[in-house]
Scaffold this motif. Structure first.
Motif, PDB file in Angstrom:
ATOM      1  N   HIS A  37       0.809  -1.193   0.030  1.00  0.00           N
ATOM      2  CA  HIS A  37      -0.085   0.017   0.076  1.00  0.00           C
ATOM      3  C   HIS A  37       0.927   1.128  -0.017  1.00  0.00           C
ATOM      4  CE1 HIS A  37      -3.191   2.720   0.846  1.00  0.00           C
ATOM      5  NE2 HIS A  37      -2.646   2.949   2.117  1.00  0.00           N
ATOM      6  N   TRP A  50      -3.728   0.428   9.677  1.00  0.00           N
ATOM      7  CA  TRP A  50      -2.453   1.294   8.981  1.00  0.00           C
ATOM      8  C   TRP A  50      -2.695   2.880   9.479  1.00  0.00           C
ATOM      9  CZ3 TRP A  50       0.680   0.065   4.927  1.00  0.00           C
ATOM     10  CH2 TRP A  50       1.251   1.230   4.274  1.00  0.00           C
ATOM     11  N   THR A 103       0.095  -0.594  -6.472  1.00  0.00           N
ATOM     12  CA  THR A 103       0.180  -1.396  -5.242  1.00  0.00           C
ATOM     13  C   THR A 103      -1.023  -2.540  -5.182  1.00  0.00           C
ATOM     14  OG1 THR A 103      -1.530   0.136  -3.943  1.00  0.00           O
ATOM     15  CG2 THR A 103       0.804   0.733  -4.035  1.00  0.00           C
ATOM     16  N   ILE A 158      -2.943  -2.930  -2.749  1.00  0.00           N
ATOM     17  CA  ILE A 158      -4.149  -2.507  -2.130  1.00  0.00           C
ATOM     18  C   ILE A 158      -5.183  -1.915  -3.211  1.00  0.00           C
ATOM     19  CG2 ILE A 158      -5.154  -0.742  -0.682  1.00  0.00           C
ATOM     20  CD1 ILE A 158      -4.894  -3.029   1.054  1.00  0.00           C
ATOM     21  N   ASN A 159      -4.512  -1.102  -4.021  1.00  0.00           N
ATOM     22  CA  ASN A 159      -5.362  -0.421  -5.351  1.00  0.00           C
ATOM     23  C   ASN A 159      -5.617  -1.565  -6.406  1.00  0.00           C
ATOM     24  OD1 ASN A 159      -4.545   2.092  -4.553  1.00  0.00           O
ATOM     25  ND2 ASN A 159      -3.040   2.420  -6.191  1.00  0.00           N
TER      26      ASN A 159
END
Ligand code: ADP
Ligand code: NI
Length: 214
Positions: free
Chosen positions: A146, A210, A167, A169-170
């Motif tokens: 991320h 996070w 990334t 997460i994307n």
């Protein structure tokens, strides 16, 4: 289908994907094969055809085997050696060509058999399995998990999707959350909704941890 063809196909796939750590290992094909069988039975599709598409869907993948991708040489050779008639083999190879996810260039297969196989392949990219595969893929491609400053890109064409270097997460926003709406069969849509919720809960927890909120 004759149990021997399925067993032969699984043995063949096991040998081809022995050294793959990018998310296309043998067990991916095994899961897609089982899910595709379930969807075919529920949706009233021709089970043998769906199983053969599922079993052979990655053996000529453009990333794993670019030289055989166009003509599906590996699938054709396997089908010929296992006594599948030429016309049926042509049809199976044509349907394999329709199932891959390629951003906004993706197609919906024309036949119910192709739809069941595509839905099964896509279901394996979401839910707990999808989370695990995404991070395994990200690690093997040296991607960051991320980065708060890198925004997701949606509506990518095939070329953009392949070049994308964002990334992990994307990837959830760029592909995984889009898949529920792209399922063709009702059975797969129901399963996809549950799997999508599981991924959304995971992302919420990931972001909260996070940000130090939990
Ligand atoms: P397909 O199974 O249609 O050939 P891919 O090769 O694109 O799909 O993807 C294989 C697996 O790796 C899937 O679970 C997919 O979601 C995951 N994956 C693909 N691209 C990325 C990426 N950029 N980041 C994280 N995971 C990815
Ligand atoms: Ni696949």
């Amino acid at each position: 289908m004759q149990p021997t063809i399925a067993a032969n196909a699984l043995a063949y796939v096991k040998q081809i994907f022995e050294n793959d750590f990018s998310g296309h290992d043998y067990f991916h094909t095994l899961r897609v094969y089982r899910m595709a069988t379930h969807l075919a039975e529920r949706e009233g599709a021709d089970v043998q055809t769906v199983q053969l598409i599922a079993l052979l869907h990655d053996v000529d993948d453009v990333k794993l085997s670019p030289a055989t991708h166009q003509n599906k040489d590996n699938a054709r050779r396997f089908l010929a050696q296992n006594g599948v008639e030429q016309a049926a083999a042509d049809e199976i190879c044509r349907m394999i060509g329709e199932i891959s996810y390629v951003g906004t260039d993706s197609v919906t297969p024309a036949t119910l058999e192709g739809k069941c196989a595509q839905d099964a392949d896509r279901l394996d990219a979401i839910g707990a399995m999808g989370i695990a595969r995404a991070f395994a893929y990200g690690g093997s491609h040296r991607r960051l998990m991320h980065h708060p400053d890198i925004a997701p890109k949606t509506n990518m064409t095939e070329a953009e999707y392949r070049q994308n270097n964002s990334t992990t997460i994307n990837h959830f926003y760029e592909k995984l959350f889009l898949l529920t709406d792209m399922m063709s069969t009702d059975t797969a849509k129901r399963i996809a909704k549950q799997r999508e919720q599981y991924m959304r809960d995971f992302i919420d927890e990931f972001m909260a941890e996070w940000d130090g909120e939990r």
